[in-house]
Design a protein around this motif. Structure first.
Motif, PDB file in Angstrom:
ATOM      1  N   PHE A  26       0.833  -1.204   0.000  1.00  0.00           N
ATOM      2  CA  PHE A  26       0.000   0.000   0.000  1.00  0.00           C
ATOM      3  C   PHE A  26       0.873   1.261   0.000  1.00  0.00           C
ATOM      4  N   ALA A  27       1.950   1.243   0.790  1.00  0.00           N
ATOM      5  CA  ALA A  27       2.835   2.409   0.858  1.00  0.00           C
ATOM      6  C   ALA A  27       3.529   2.651  -0.478  1.00  0.00           C
ATOM      7  N   VAL A  28       4.017   1.583  -1.087  1.00  0.00           N
ATOM      8  CA  VAL A  28       4.683   1.725  -2.385  1.00  0.00           C
ATOM      9  C   VAL A  28       3.675   2.136  -3.451  1.00  0.00           C
ATOM     10  N   LEU A  59       7.492   9.368  -1.533  1.00  0.00           N
ATOM     11  CA  LEU A  59       8.478   8.407  -1.045  1.00  0.00           C
ATOM     12  C   LEU A  59       7.830   7.423  -0.078  1.00  0.00           C
ATOM     13  N   PRO A  60       7.941   6.117  -0.333  1.00  0.00           N
ATOM     14  CA  PRO A  60       7.376   5.125   0.586  1.00  0.00           C
ATOM     15  C   PRO A  60       7.970   5.230   1.988  1.00  0.00           C
ATOM     16  N   SER A  61       9.249   5.606   2.091  1.00  0.00           N
ATOM     17  CA  SER A  61       9.863   5.698   3.416  1.00  0.00           C
ATOM     18  C   SER A  61       9.144   6.712   4.286  1.00  0.00           C
ATOM     19  N   VAL A  62       8.745   7.839   3.706  1.00  0.00           N
ATOM     20  CA  VAL A  62       8.018   8.857   4.471  1.00  0.00           C
ATOM     21  C   VAL A  62       6.605   8.375   4.783  1.00  0.00           C
ATOM     22  N   VAL A  63       5.943   7.776   3.809  1.00  0.00           N
ATOM     23  CA  VAL A  63       4.602   7.232   4.034  1.00  0.00           C
ATOM     24  C   VAL A  63       4.630   6.243   5.185  1.00  0.00           C
TER      25      VAL A  63
END
Length: 367
Positions: free
Chosen positions: A67-69, A78-82
């Motif tokens: 879901f984040a990606v 950015l998935p890392s921030v999500v």
């Protein structure tokens, strides 16, 4: 840490960003901003692109990672921030708003929101207001990305490849009630989570590589037929029932909203949804009709009229009337996302797999 997503600092943030970019241009400084910048201009849709090769990491499940990606690819984030905000705001998916409302980002309900009120904010409602109640995790993630990409106080995050810069952009935009600075616990904890889990390597590189999978203006996967009409008029009725709940009435509502000059009273003379393309003088109104359309002829914003007894992913359209709706996205790979309703369900976004003979016609709004 809770927050209210808003637009109050939009003008200030825009001015600051303009000055930063101006100085950078003069001094020849290279920024971390990708070319795919700016505000996402498409309508909100709850679906996300799925990359089955993405796997979970640490306390992040496969589903949450995907879901984040998917959110990051769809909205060029950015998935890392999500994931860091998911972890911080929802206690890794364990908070009350996360478990009861599928709301992992503390997003506050507001009048006109596309989803209903959820639980009260704060212990016993101490913070005032309610969270938005999302029907599922996917919708919650997608709406978070949509708000970041569309709000002027946050959308400088779009296309930025530096997690620290993105967190500060969100902080300056008012994401957390206490603000986010480089010294705040919110910032230091999120950065620590990102670094310790190596999410930049695990997920950010992948998402950045796949930003080009999405036509950023409308959220559709590349290869779609473009966008027409005005899908924003359907956002207020998503999750509700239009008129008597028949599928025909949603297409009628949409047509009258985007072309009130000719269709102020809606579409009333036709009896069968499948025949909407034949029942009205579309060409005299400046609309176009494509009978038995090829996939490449279909555009987001078209009224789509399914054939009688057509198989549409787990169910079959009415043998007498067929079915109708409005195309939300042309997603590529013969996939369509459609706003539709029936007496058995309210206005909903459904994914359908196109095949030749499935669609009687599409009706394209005027330019």
């Amino acid at each position: 840490m809770k927050k209210i997503l808003g637009f109050t600092l939009g003008i200030l943030i825009g001015s600051v960003l303009f000055l930063i970019l101006l100085v950078s241009a003069i001094l020849g400084i290279k920024t971390n901003q990708d070319t795919a910048t700016g505000s996402y201009t498409g309508a909100f849709t709850a679906d996300l692109p799925v990359y089955s090769e993405i796997k979970g990491n640490g306390q992040i499940s496969d589903e949450v990672a995907r879901f984040a990606v998917g959110t990051a690819v769809k909205y060029h984030l950015l998935p890392s921030v999500v994931l860091s905000q998911y972890a911080y705001e929802s206690s890794w998916g364990k908070s009350a708003s996360a478990t009861e409302d599928n709301n992992n980002f503390g997003i506050t309900w507001y009048s006109g929101a596309p989803f209903p009120k959820g639980t009260e904010r704060g212990s016993g409602g101490s913070e005032g207001g309610n969270y938005i109640h999302f029907p599922n995790q996917e919708a919650g993630f997608s709406y978070y990305g949509y708000m970041i990409a569309t709000q002027s106080n946050f959308n400088a995050s779009v296309g930025n490849k530096n997690p620290g810069e993105v967190l500060l952009i969100l902080g300056k935009g008012g994401y957390a009630s206490a603000g986010i600075t480089a010294d705040s616990p919110y910032y230091t904890n999120c950065i620590s989570i990102i670094k310790s889990n190596k999410w930049e390597s695990f997920y950010d590189k992948f998402a950045i590589k796949h930003w080009s999978d999405i036509n950023f203006g409308n959220g559709a996967t590349t290869g779609g037929g473009g966008k027409v009409g005005n899908l924003e008029v359907l956002q207020p009725v998503l999750g509700t029932t239009v008129d008597n709940g028949q599928c025909y009435m949603l297409s009628s509502y949409y047509a009258s909203k985007i072309d009130p000059q000719h269709i102020s009273g809606g579409l009333h003379s036709g009896m069968a949804a499948a025949d909407i393309g034949l029942d009205y003088p579309w060409s005299s109104w400046g609309w176009k009709v494509f009978n038995n359309p090829q996939y490449t002829q279909i555009k987001a914003g078209d009224i789509i009229n399914f054939n009688r007894s057509a198989s549409v992913g787990g169910w079959t359209t009415d043998p007498i009337y067929g079915h109708t709706g409005v195309v939300a996205e042309v997603k590529g790979n013969n996939q369509l996302l459609v706003y539709d309703q029936a007496v058995s369900f309210p206005v909903t976004l459904h994914s359908y797999q196109y095949y030749n003979g499935m669609i009687e016609s599409v009706v394209e709004p005027p330019k």
